[in-house]
Design a protein around this motif. Structure first.
Motif, PDB file in Angstrom:
ATOM      1  N   SER A  57       0.831  -1.202   0.000  1.00 48.72           N
ATOM      2  CA  SER A  57       0.000   0.000   0.000  1.00 48.72           C
ATOM      3  C   SER A  57       0.866   1.253   0.000  1.00 48.72           C
ATOM      4  O   SER A  57       1.988   1.252   0.522  1.00 48.72           O
ATOM      5  CB  SER A  57      -0.918   0.009   1.229  1.00 48.72           C
ATOM      6  N   THR A  88      -3.223  -1.402  -2.399  1.00 50.18           N
ATOM      7  CA  THR A  88      -4.375  -0.654  -1.892  1.00 50.18           C
ATOM      8  C   THR A  88      -4.180   0.864  -1.971  1.00 50.18           C
ATOM      9  O   THR A  88      -4.472   1.598  -1.031  1.00 50.18           O
ATOM     10  CB  THR A  88      -4.730  -1.110  -0.458  1.00 50.18           C
ATOM     11  N   ASP A 168     -11.597   5.151  -4.746  1.00 54.16           N
ATOM     12  CA  ASP A 168     -11.244   5.926  -3.561  1.00 54.16           C
ATOM     13  C   ASP A 168     -12.398   6.786  -3.032  1.00 54.16           C
ATOM     14  O   ASP A 168     -13.113   7.434  -3.789  1.00 54.16           O
ATOM     15  CB  ASP A 168     -10.047   6.830  -3.844  1.00 54.16           C
ATOM     16  N   CYS A 193      -9.952  -1.505  -0.279  1.00 52.85           N
ATOM     17  CA  CYS A 193     -10.534  -0.182  -0.101  1.00 52.85           C
ATOM     18  C   CYS A 193      -9.483   0.715   0.525  1.00 52.85           C
ATOM     19  O   CYS A 193      -9.101   0.500   1.681  1.00 52.85           O
ATOM     20  CB  CYS A 193     -11.775  -0.288   0.788  1.00 52.85           C
ATOM     21  N   HIS A 194      -9.006   1.716  -0.189  1.00 53.46           N
ATOM     22  CA  HIS A 194      -7.877   2.522   0.274  1.00 53.46           C
ATOM     23  C   HIS A 194      -8.122   3.184   1.634  1.00 53.46           C
ATOM     24  O   HIS A 194      -7.299   3.090   2.541  1.00 53.46           O
ATOM     25  CB  HIS A 194      -7.548   3.592  -0.763  1.00 53.46           C
ATOM     26  N   ASN A 195      -9.240   3.857   1.791  1.00 54.12           N
ATOM     27  CA  ASN A 195      -9.514   4.659   2.986  1.00 54.12           C
ATOM     28  C   ASN A 195     -10.370   3.863   3.975  1.00 54.12           C
ATOM     29  O   ASN A 195     -11.522   3.543   3.692  1.00 54.12           O
ATOM     30  CB  ASN A 195     -10.234   5.943   2.573  1.00 54.12           C
ATOM     31  N   PRO A 196      -9.858   3.574   5.182  1.00 57.89           N
ATOM     32  CA  PRO A 196     -10.624   2.744   6.119  1.00 57.89           C
ATOM     33  C   PRO A 196     -11.884   3.404   6.649  1.00 57.89           C
ATOM     34  O   PRO A 196     -12.762   2.704   7.183  1.00 57.89           O
ATOM     35  CB  PRO A 196      -9.622   2.475   7.251  1.00 57.89           C
ATOM     36  N   CYS A 199     -15.354   1.909   6.057  1.00 57.03           N
ATOM     37  CA  CYS A 199     -15.929   0.843   6.883  1.00 57.03           C
ATOM     38  C   CYS A 199     -17.132   1.310   7.684  1.00 57.03           C
ATOM     39  O   CYS A 199     -17.990   0.506   8.053  1.00 57.03           O
ATOM     40  CB  CYS A 199     -14.872   0.283   7.842  1.00 57.03           C
ATOM     41  N   SER A 213      -6.989  -2.132   3.716  1.00 56.55           N
ATOM     42  CA  SER A 213      -6.878  -0.697   3.492  1.00 56.55           C
ATOM     43  C   SER A 213      -5.444  -0.217   3.694  1.00 56.55           C
ATOM     44  O   SER A 213      -4.567  -0.975   4.121  1.00 56.55           O
ATOM     45  CB  SER A 213      -7.802   0.071   4.455  1.00 56.55           C
ATOM     46  N   HIS A 215      -3.739   4.144   3.473  1.00 56.96           N
ATOM     47  CA  HIS A 215      -4.093   5.544   3.656  1.00 56.96           C
ATOM     48  C   HIS A 215      -3.474   6.211   4.884  1.00 56.96           C
ATOM     49  O   HIS A 215      -3.002   7.331   4.810  1.00 56.96           O
ATOM     50  CB  HIS A 215      -5.621   5.697   3.687  1.00 56.96           C
ATOM     51  N   LEU A 251     -11.017  -5.524   9.531  1.00 56.87           N
ATOM     52  CA  LEU A 251     -10.267  -4.504   8.809  1.00 56.87           C
ATOM     53  C   LEU A 251      -8.776  -4.700   9.053  1.00 56.87           C
ATOM     54  O   LEU A 251      -8.361  -4.943  10.195  1.00 56.87           O
ATOM     55  CB  LEU A 251     -10.694  -3.113   9.289  1.00 56.87           C
ATOM     56  N   ILE A 253      -5.269  -2.515   8.222  1.00 55.08           N
ATOM     57  CA  ILE A 253      -4.692  -1.279   7.697  1.00 55.08           C
ATOM     58  C   ILE A 253      -3.177  -1.439   7.608  1.00 55.08           C
ATOM     59  O   ILE A 253      -2.491  -1.552   8.625  1.00 55.08           O
ATOM     60  CB  ILE A 253      -5.040  -0.075   8.589  1.00 55.08           C
TER      61      ILE A 253
END
Length: 279
Positions: A57, A88, A168, A193-196, A199, A213, A215, A251, A253
């Motif tokens: 990412s 991501t 995004d 999904c780039h931006n958590p 969720c 994710s 970001h 999730l 990250i």
């Protein structure tokens, strides 16, 4: 305190500060960590048990640090022979069209999976103010040419595993209903999904499974035992690592491989290596 002792104390503090500065600037930003995790997936086909999925990412190709670190990291990771690779978002730190050419050079060495390689876009891939569709399209073309299938509110099934990619959240093409409305809850799936913060939106249509994710970069600099002072998310719980969302979703990250600025403290760059298993 005598004058001599005072000068020695000040000199010692200055030396420690210089060492800390050198560490955060020249050492930790290039101290890659392979984080290994189990990934239990509902309805995973038997043939995929034990396979590996690698997450990369936020590589942020641009003018702010030496991209050779990214190429070296890809080459180290490729030796682990991943079955799946997912990216991501945030492939560039966009300033002008030069970054598209720079990304092309880096992705000549792209990390790819033996079974499949997928990616989604991040906010920086949309250029200025996250609003330049032509930039997002150009970056998508570079990714596709490098063997990375870009999912823009789309899904693809490979060997029985479905990859769902959301465009995004801050960009111009965030249309999750286009893909989540079609989601089959009986299908083994992973969401990219780039931006958590996504969720916390009401878009998930009963999805239960992993959401990968990036970001946040884990805050990039984090004081010991304290949360990072800067996070580009509304939900301050979304920093880094594995988070149980307590509704059947998990999730993860990633702390980012690259960085917006060449500085890290207590947040090493990361490539995540997941081992697939049944729930």
């Amino acid at each position: 305190m005598k004058r001599r002792q005072f000068i020695q104390g000040v000199s010692g503090l200055a030396g420690l500060s210089a060492l800390a500065g050198l560490y955060t600037w020249q050492i930790e930003p290039f101290w890659l960590e392979f984080v290994k995790k189990k990934m239990p997936i509902r309805n995973l086909p038997n043939d995929l048990v034990g396979k590996t999925l690698m997450q990369v990412s936020d590589i942020h190709v641009g003018n702010r640090f030496d991209w050779q670190f990214l190429i070296d990291s890809f080459q180290k990771a490729q030796k682990l022979n991943p079955d799946f690779v997912v990216y991501t978002g945030d492939y560039v730190s966009y300033e002008n069209e030069q970054q598209v050419d720079q990304l092309q050079k880096v992705l000549k060495h792209a990390l790819t999976g033996t079974i499949g390689t997928f990616g989604v876009l991040g906010n920086h891939d949309y250029g200025d103010f996250w609003a330049e569709d032509n930039v997002a399209d150009a970056i998508t073309d570079v990714l596709q040419q490098a063997g990375i299938t870009v999912l823009r509110n789309e899904q693809r099934i490979v060997d029985g595993l479905n990859f769902i990619g959301l465009d995004d959240f801050w960009g111009t093409n965030f249309q999750p209903d286009r893909v989540m409305a079609k989601h089959d809850q009986q299908q083994a799936s992973v969401v990219l999904c780039h931006n958590p913060d996504v969720c916390d939106l009401d878009i998930w249509n009963g999805y239960q499974g992993w959401i990968l994710s990036g970001h946040t970069h884990g805050g990039q600099c984090k004081p010991p035992f304290l949360p990072p002072p800067m996070l580009p998310v509304k939900n301050r719980e979304y920093t880094a690592g594995e988070i149980d969302l307590n509704d059947g979703r998990t999730l993860y990250i990633n702390r980012a491989l690259g960085h917006l600025w060449q500085v890290r403290f207590n947040v090493r760059p990361e490539i995540t290596v997941f081992e697939l298993s049944k729930t």
